[in-house]
Enzyme design. Structure first.
Site, PDB file in Angstrom:
ATOM      1  N   THR B  11       1.297  67.045  58.142  1.00 61.85           N
ATOM      2  CA  THR B  11       2.608  66.993  58.725  1.00 61.85           C
ATOM      3  C   THR B  11       3.684  68.000  58.044  1.00 61.85           C
ATOM      4  OG1 THR B  11       2.141  64.608  58.641  1.00 61.85           O
ATOM      5  CG2 THR B  11       4.365  65.189  59.240  1.00 61.85           C
ATOM      6  N   ILE B 131      17.432  65.755  52.044  1.00 66.49           N
ATOM      7  CA  ILE B 131      18.750  65.637  51.258  1.00 66.49           C
ATOM      8  C   ILE B 131      18.745  66.615  49.950  1.00 66.49           C
ATOM      9  CG2 ILE B 131      20.419  64.349  50.016  1.00 66.49           C
ATOM     10  CD1 ILE B 131      18.948  61.790  51.375  1.00 66.49           C
ATOM     11  N   GLY B 182       4.997  53.979  62.849  1.00 65.03           N
ATOM     12  CA  GLY B 182       4.334  55.193  62.196  1.00 65.03           C
ATOM     13  C   GLY B 182       5.289  55.402  60.820  1.00 65.03           C
ATOM     14  N   ASP B 196       6.598  54.316  45.230  1.00 65.65           N
ATOM     15  CA  ASP B 196       7.378  55.698  45.689  1.00 65.65           C
ATOM     16  C   ASP B 196       8.759  55.917  45.279  1.00 65.65           C
ATOM     17  OD1 ASP B 196       7.468  57.925  47.976  1.00 65.65           O
ATOM     18  OD2 ASP B 196       9.233  57.010  48.263  1.00 65.65           O
ATOM     19  N   LYS B 200      10.476  58.668  42.162  1.00 71.77           N
ATOM     20  CA  LYS B 200      11.764  59.392  42.644  1.00 71.77           C
ATOM     21  C   LYS B 200      12.741  59.271  41.789  1.00 71.77           C
ATOM     22  CE  LYS B 200      10.410  59.833  47.518  1.00 71.77           C
ATOM     23  NZ  LYS B 200      10.632  59.269  48.803  1.00 71.77           N
TER      24      LYS B 200
END
Lengths: 401, 401
Positions: B11, B131, B182, B196, B200
């Site tokens: 992707t 961002i 999705g 996740d 970060k």
């Protein structure tokens, strides 16, 4: 160790000295070396203040000192700032400034000069105070075609509009309150007439598109005609009213505008209140990004100025490229600007309004008698003005964002 | 012209090729030269796709080609990404990556290697998708001591929590909907368990404080235990529930935490909904600044990756300094983390709750029977756990931000 000079010991200038002192350790780590203020140029003396021993009244002393590598210009206004900055760059010193008038008017020229002399001219603090927006536009949003920049760029007017909205106060009352709190100046024209926001959107647009946008070319309206009644309609439509500076790319070219606008409650700028500023940037790949923070104030502005100084220390001997060139960017004429409009008109003219503007929905606001409101389809300012002139009973109009 | 190679044609990788093609003109202007994809490394072939002629299956071809100056790593996961990136830096090629696992685990080491080889290792896309937050932290917020970083760092869970809030749906329903759209994967643990977001906030904290924060050290809670009932209480208190990653500097040291938290409706992160991310940074001079945008998605992420490539083209032959060093930053132990807590407990235990937590205000939510809620004073997690264990009838607790 790097020696710098600060031009102007006003609010921002003293903030710069304070930030460099308070955060000395962190700044040294980030810059790779210590940053010391060797001179402060001011017409005044500050007896008893430790700054006094660094005060000089003659700019030539600073220019002639080869130890001074970076000059911070925080005097404001075009002159003598312009002459001082130009001379600094000419003798190979980098400059960091918070001066939006200077950057809007002479930015491209001073950037070209800095490039030629292999030094830097940085101005993060000129837009959005402490909000990082200049450096992100220059260095982060580099993979995108910028489709639109829209911002709440003036804290004073945003404070006033927020007060009008939440307290239902009228314009004169909130202006007085803003003046009493020191948010608005005695002569508030630069803020309330939109001139300040206009210079800032000119700077952002020039940086985004790489050409000189002259702020005189941007149609600019202030907030002086906004009333409590307008906010009653906004509330009825679940919208807000914000003074926005905006520029956007369309088929016909680039449009730019500063005006109070209605925005929907789910717009990212809707909940930006009080003295906060925010800038929304739309890129063709990244979509919407928004930068939010305090748009003014001693320490936030000083923080941005010092971040430029740190960058200049890290880039000693290299010019940080921007794409802002001196060629003039011709904006699309204001009358071709396309928008929807919110219109207020006197009761009894609904049929005429429908005949002119088509199938509009009439809106009534609580506590407002004798008139009604409606929102037009998107049309050019020219078309709108033409139709409006035929609507007897027209009271006011506000752009819809 | 600069030649680059892209590792992984998934992707993000195909997005990188698309952005470089679509915005070629702008990117060339901003980088100072054209950027061409010479190779794409993938195990698969793409017959019929124009990319096929650039596909290679052997990484050595890319490593051995002196024309390749920059490598884009968008494969994800630790291996073989780590080995590939390390080899690239060792032979003097710069790397741009979107790989948060890699950066969280090996960021400091790879930055040191890049510095040693005078090339660059950039990872803007590893946090917050499109961002700009990594570059602003590195280059803009350099004048400040960072007091706090708090972010909505995961779009999947933010989408799910927004749906639970606005549609009153339960966890399983919104997870299924997110999977159908999705937004969530079939095995959604990385998102819903907070892993996740944890990686970060580890990256952001390491960059802000200049030392290695190991993500394993950060107490991490996901959203799997959040229910419709929790949102009913949040509504009653005019608050929201967001999965936040946060780190903050206090007297005892640095605290970090990932957990669903209640936030007030006037908090800048409150109105960040759906798949949007936002990161709030508090500096001691600049106050609050917030960065907002799409935290994931093909083109926003690709935009950030390409902005790194542009920066690497502009900094060919110079290393862009960061302060992230490999020394370990020891976080304050979780039990010493200070917070207020929202607590739900069964009816009839109010007196005991008051005896334990002091003068609390009992809160009832519409449509919730048999229980009540209250908010504690600020206390450490350890203290809270101790008191909680004595409260028979305790149902659940949520951190208050």
């Amino acid at each position: 160790m790097v020696n710098i000079a600060v031009l102007g010991y006003g609010t921002v200038g003293s903030g710069v000295v304070e930030v460099l002192t308070t955060n000395r350790e962190t700044i040294t780590k980030r810059a790779g070396e210590a940053i010391d203020v060797k001179y402060v140029l001011d017409l005044r003396d500050f007896p008893g203040d430790p700054i006094q021993e660094k005060i000089v009244h003659d700019y030539q002393v600073i220019l002639d000192d080869p130890e001074i590598k970076i000059i911070v210009e925080v005097m404001g206004g075009i002159e003598p700032a312009y002459t001082f900055v130009k001379k600094a760059l000419q003798v190979g010193k980098s400059v960091s400034t918070s001066n939006k008038e200077l950057v809007a008017k002479h930015g491209a020229e001073l950037l070209a000069l800095a490039n030629q002399k292999n030094v830097n001219f940085l101005f993060e603090a000129s837009v959005g105070g402490g909000i990082p927006i200049i450096r992100p536009l220059n260095q982060s949003l580099t993979a995108d075609e910028i489709d639109e920049i829209t911002g709440i760029l003036n804290g004073t007017t945003n404070y006033m509009l927020t007060k009008m909205d939440t307290a239902g106060a009228d314009y004169d009352t909130v202006l007085k309150e803003a003046q009493d709190r020191g948010y608005a100046e005695r002569h508030p024209e630069a803020d309330v007439e939109g001139y300040d926001a206009c210079r800032k959107i000119a700077i952002l647009t020039s940086l985004a598109y790489g050409m000189q946008v002259d702020y005189e070319d941007i149609h600019t309206e202030g907030i002086t005609h906004i009333t409590e009644t307008d906010f009653k309609y906004a509330k009825a439509m679940n919208m807000g009213i914000k003074l926005l500076g905006t520029s956007r790319r369309e088929e016909g070219g680039l449009f730019a505008l500063v005006a109070p606008m209605m925005i929907a409650h789910d717009h990212p700028l809707y909940s930006v209140n009080d003295v906060f500023n925010a800038i929304l940037v739309k890129g063709n790949a990244l979509g919407d990004v928004m930068f939010y923070g305090k748009g003014a104030g001693k320490l936030p502005t000083a923080s941005a100025v010092v971040s430029d100084v740190v960058d200049e220390v890290k880039h000693m001997g290299t010019h940080i490229m921007t794409i802002w060139q001196p060629q003039k960017l011709h904006l699309v004429e204001y009358t071709l600007y396309k928008s929807r409009f919110f219109v207020r008109a006197k009761n009894g003219t609904e049929d005429k309004a429908r005949a002119l503007f088509g199938d509009i929905a009439i809106c009534h606001a609580e506590g407002v008698d004798g008139e009604y409101g409606f929102v037009t389809e998107p049309m050019t300012v020219g078309d709108f003005e033409e139709k409006k002139s035929q609507l007897d009973g027209f009271i006011a109009r506000i752009f819809m964002n």
